[in-house]
Scaffold this motif. Structure first.
Motif, PDB file in Angstrom:
ATOM      1  N   LEU A 265     -19.393 -22.091  17.481  1.00 36.78           N
ATOM      2  CA  LEU A 265     -18.035 -22.644  17.447  1.00 36.78           C
ATOM      3  C   LEU A 265     -18.063 -24.120  17.069  1.00 36.78           C
ATOM      4  O   LEU A 265     -17.258 -24.581  16.251  1.00 36.78           O
ATOM      5  N   VAL A 266     -19.005 -24.878  17.632  1.00 36.95           N
ATOM      6  CA  VAL A 266     -19.075 -26.314  17.354  1.00 36.95           C
ATOM      7  C   VAL A 266     -19.656 -26.565  15.970  1.00 36.95           C
ATOM      8  O   VAL A 266     -19.227 -27.481  15.264  1.00 36.95           O
ATOM      9  N   VAL A 267     -20.636 -25.750  15.559  1.00 36.25           N
ATOM     10  CA  VAL A 267     -21.181 -25.881  14.207  1.00 36.25           C
ATOM     11  C   VAL A 267     -20.067 -25.672  13.178  1.00 36.25           C
ATOM     12  O   VAL A 267     -19.938 -26.426  12.201  1.00 36.25           O
ATOM     13  N   ASP A 268     -19.238 -24.666  13.400  1.00 38.11           N
ATOM     14  CA  ASP A 268     -18.152 -24.392  12.462  1.00 38.11           C
ATOM     15  C   ASP A 268     -17.101 -25.497  12.481  1.00 38.11           C
ATOM     16  O   ASP A 268     -16.544 -25.868  11.431  1.00 38.11           O
ATOM     17  N   ALA A 269     -16.798 -26.050  13.646  1.00 34.17           N
ATOM     18  CA  ALA A 269     -15.845 -27.165  13.724  1.00 34.17           C
ATOM     19  C   ALA A 269     -16.403 -28.396  13.008  1.00 34.17           C
ATOM     20  O   ALA A 269     -15.673 -29.111  12.306  1.00 34.17           O
ATOM     21  N   PHE A 270     -17.701 -28.632  13.177  1.00 32.94           N
ATOM     22  CA  PHE A 270     -18.364 -29.736  12.461  1.00 32.94           C
ATOM     23  C   PHE A 270     -18.216 -29.546  10.954  1.00 32.94           C
ATOM     24  O   PHE A 270     -17.926 -30.500  10.217  1.00 32.94           O
ATOM     25  N   ASP A 271     -18.381 -28.316  10.483  1.00 29.96           N
ATOM     26  CA  ASP A 271     -18.237 -28.041   9.058  1.00 29.96           C
ATOM     27  C   ASP A 271     -16.817 -28.311   8.566  1.00 29.96           C
ATOM     28  O   ASP A 271     -16.615 -28.759   7.434  1.00 29.96           O
ATOM     29  N   GLN A 272     -15.830 -28.041   9.386  1.00 32.38           N
ATOM     30  CA  GLN A 272     -14.450 -28.312   8.997  1.00 32.38           C
ATOM     31  C   GLN A 272     -14.181 -29.811   8.877  1.00 32.38           C
ATOM     32  O   GLN A 272     -13.336 -30.226   8.082  1.00 32.38           O
ATOM     33  N   LEU A 273     -14.901 -30.616   9.656  1.00 30.66           N
ATOM     34  CA  LEU A 273     -14.562 -32.033   9.771  1.00 30.66           C
ATOM     35  C   LEU A 273     -15.507 -32.973   9.029  1.00 30.66           C
ATOM     36  O   LEU A 273     -15.135 -34.124   8.746  1.00 30.66           O
ATOM     37  N   ARG A 274     -16.715 -32.538   8.692  1.00 34.25           N
ATOM     38  CA  ARG A 274     -17.735 -33.474   8.224  1.00 34.25           C
ATOM     39  C   ARG A 274     -17.386 -34.117   6.889  1.00 34.25           C
ATOM     40  O   ARG A 274     -17.807 -35.264   6.628  1.00 34.25           O
TER      41      ARG A 274
END
Length: 440
Positions: A265-274
Motif C-alpha cells: 500500500l505504501v509502495v503504491d502511494a509512493f509511486d503516485q507521489l514521487r
C-alpha cells in the motif's frame, strides 16, 4: 519466614536460534531482562532450551550472554541471492557427498558437546511442585509439541502460562502457508485446553482469543490478563544511516515483509507521489518473510531502488532509532496487528505517525497517530500529500507524536511478573488429588 520464590521456567529455544530481532524476539529478551533487573524475591526465573524433542536444560554462560543481546534485523534477501553470481556453484557444492559427510561430522561434534557431563548437569529434570512453565516465545516452533508438554506439566503439578500476541492464523488463514497454520493450530488447541493463564498484549487480542476459543468448542472461561508492551529500544546512541543524496523527506515502514503487513500500500502511494515530489523517499525496514516473493521482486526491480526507495539489510536498534527520529512520516499500513510496537516506537522517537485501523493498532497509537484505511490507496496518497504541502497540518501531527508518553519494557516485565506471582499463589494443578498428610 520468607517464603521460597516460585520457579518460573521460560523456554527460549526459538529466540536463541533466531539470528535477528523481530517483534517476538524483542518481547522475549526485553521481558527476561526486565525481570532480571527487577530482582524479585517472589520469582526465580529460569530460561531453558530444549535438549531435543523432550526435556530441557538451563542455559550455558554463552547462551545467557547471547540472550541479553538484541541482534540486528534480519536479511532482506532470499537465501539463494546471498551468494550473488556464485549461487549456482554454492547450490551444486551443497549436493556433493563430501559436504554431506562434513555436515554429519559437525552434527556428531555438536551431539558430543551437548551430551557432555557439564551440559548434562544443566538438565532441568522434574520441575518442583507448584512451579510455573511460561511459553513466552512463539512455542509452536519449539521441538516438544505443546499437547504433550503441557499435559506432562499438569501431571507434575506445574502451572502453565502463555503469552498470546495474536491469533491471526485462525482469523486470516490466507496470510499463512498450510504448515504455519497447522503448527499454530496445534499449539493454540493445547494452550486452550491446558494453560492456567493467558497473557495478551492488547484488549483486541484478548477479545479475538475468546472468540476463537468459543469457535473451537472451549467451554471454560479463559483466565486472561492484558499486559502493556514497551517501546523503548536498548539504550544506545542513535547511529546515522547513510541515505542517498536524492533522498529527502522519507516515509518509514517498519516490519517483516509479509502479507498482512501490507507494505505494498505504501509502495503504491509512493509511486503516485514521487514524480510530483522529487524529494520524497521511502525506507522499508524488516526482513523478508513468507508469501511475498512477488512484492519483494517488485521492490528490488523498482526504478528508484537504491536511490529514493531503500530496503536496507540488517538494521541495528541504533540505526532504527535514527531512522525514526529523521522520518518525515512513519506509516503502519497493516491489515492487522496484535498491538503494533513499531507505532509506539515511532511516537516515542517523536516521529509523526500514520497507523491503520487494522486489529489493535488504534490501541497502540491512540490519538497520537493519524488513522488510515489499510485498503484505500487513494486516501493514503491524499493524506501523505497533504502533509507534504501543508506544513501547519504536518506540525500538528509532529506535536501529537511529541506528546506521546513512551511505555517501558520494564513495566511489561513487572506486569508479567505480578501476573505470574498471582498464579503461583494458586493451588498447583495436582493439589486436589494429592494425599493428605497421614492419610491414604
Amino acid at each position: 519466614d520468607t517464603p521460597e520464590p516460585a520457579t518460573v521456567f521460560v523456554e527460549v529455544t526459538t529466540t536463541l536460534g533466531a539470528p535477528f530481532t523481530a517483534g517476538f524476539e524483542r518481547l522475549v529478551r526485553s521481558v527476561l531482562t526486565g525481570l532480571a533487573e527487577e530482582g524479585r524475591d517472589d520469582l526465580e526465573v529460569v530460561p531453558v532450551v530444549a535438549k531435543g524433542r523432550t526435556g530441557h536444560r538451563r542455559l550455558t554462560d554463552a547462551e545467557r550472554e547471547a540472550l541479553a543481546h538484541h541482534p540486528a534485523g534480519g536479511s532482506t534477501r532470499r537465501r539463494a541471492e546471498r551468494f550473488g553470481p556464485l549461487s549456482p556453484v554454492v547450490r551444486a557444492t551443497a549436493e556433493l557427498a563430501v559436504v554431506g559427510r562434513a555436515r554429519a561430522a559437525a552434527a556428531n561434534v555438536r551431539r558430543r558437546v551437548f551430551t557432555s557431563p557439564s551440559i548434562r548437569a544443566l538438565d532441568v529434570g522434574i520441575p518442583p511442585l507448584g512451579a510455573i512453565w511460561l511459553d513466552l516465545e512463539p512455542a509452536w516452533n519449539d521441538p516438544e509439541p505443546r499437547g504433550e508438554l503441557l499435559a506432562r506439566m499438569a501431571a507434575e503439578g506445574v502451572h502453565t502460562a502463555v503469552m498470546v500476541a495474536d491469533v491471526m492464523p485462525e482469523l486470516h488463514p490466507e496470510w499463512f502457508d498450510p504448515n504455519q497454520r497447522k503448527l499454530f493450530g496445534d499449539w493454540l488447541q493445547a494452550q486452550l485446553l491446558h494453560s492456567c493463564l493467558f497473557l495478551c498484549i492488547s484488549q483486541n487480542t484478548a477479545s479475538d482469543l475468546r472468540d476463537v476459543a468459543r469457535a473451537r468448542g472451549i467451554a471454560r472461561e479463559l483466565p486472561i490478563e492484558v499486559v502493556p508492551l514497551g517501546a523503548d529500544l536498548p539504550r544506545e546512541a542513535p547511529e546515522a544511516v547513510h541515505l542517498p543524496a536524492e533522498m529527502g523527506r522519507y516515509l518509514l515502514v517498519v516490519g517483516t515483509l509479509e502479507p498482512r503487513k501490507n507494505q505494498k500500500l505504501v509502495v503504491d502511494a509512493f509511486d503516485q507521489l514521487r514524480r510530483r515530489h522529487d524529494d520524497l523517499g521511502l525506507v522499508l525496514v524488516g526482513r523478508q518473510g513468507w508469501m511475498v516473493d512477488g512484492l519483494a521482486e517488485s521492490i528490488r526491480e523498482h526504478p528508484e531502488f537504491g536511490h529514493r526507495l531503500l530496503w536496507p539489510e540488517a538494521v541495528t536498534d541504533a540505526q532504527l532509532a535514527w531512522l525514526y527520529e529523521h522520518a518525515f512520516l512513519t506509516i503502519a499500513p497493516s491489515h492487522y496487528e496484535g498491538l503494533g510496537v513499531p507505532v509506539m516506537e515511532a511516537l516515542s522517537h517523536g516521529s509523526p505517525t500514520m497507523a491503520s485501523t487494522g486489529g489493535a493498532l488504534p490501541e497502540a497509537g491512540g490519538e497520537h497517530a493519524e488513522q488510515i484505511d489499510p485498503n484505500d490507496l487513494d486516501a493514503l496518497a491524499v493524506a501523505v500529500e497533504r502533509h507534504l504541502i501543508d506544513d501547519a497540518h504536518h506540525q500538528q501531527l509532529v506535536k501529537a507524536a511529541r506528546s506521546f508518553e513512551m511505555p517501558l519494557w520494564k513495566s511489561t516485565a513487572r506486569a508479567v511478573g505480578d501476573a505470574l506471582a498471582r498464579l503461583a499463589d494458586q493451588p498447583p494443578p495436582l493439589a486436589g488429588r494429592l494425599p493428605r498428610a497421614g492419610g491414604s
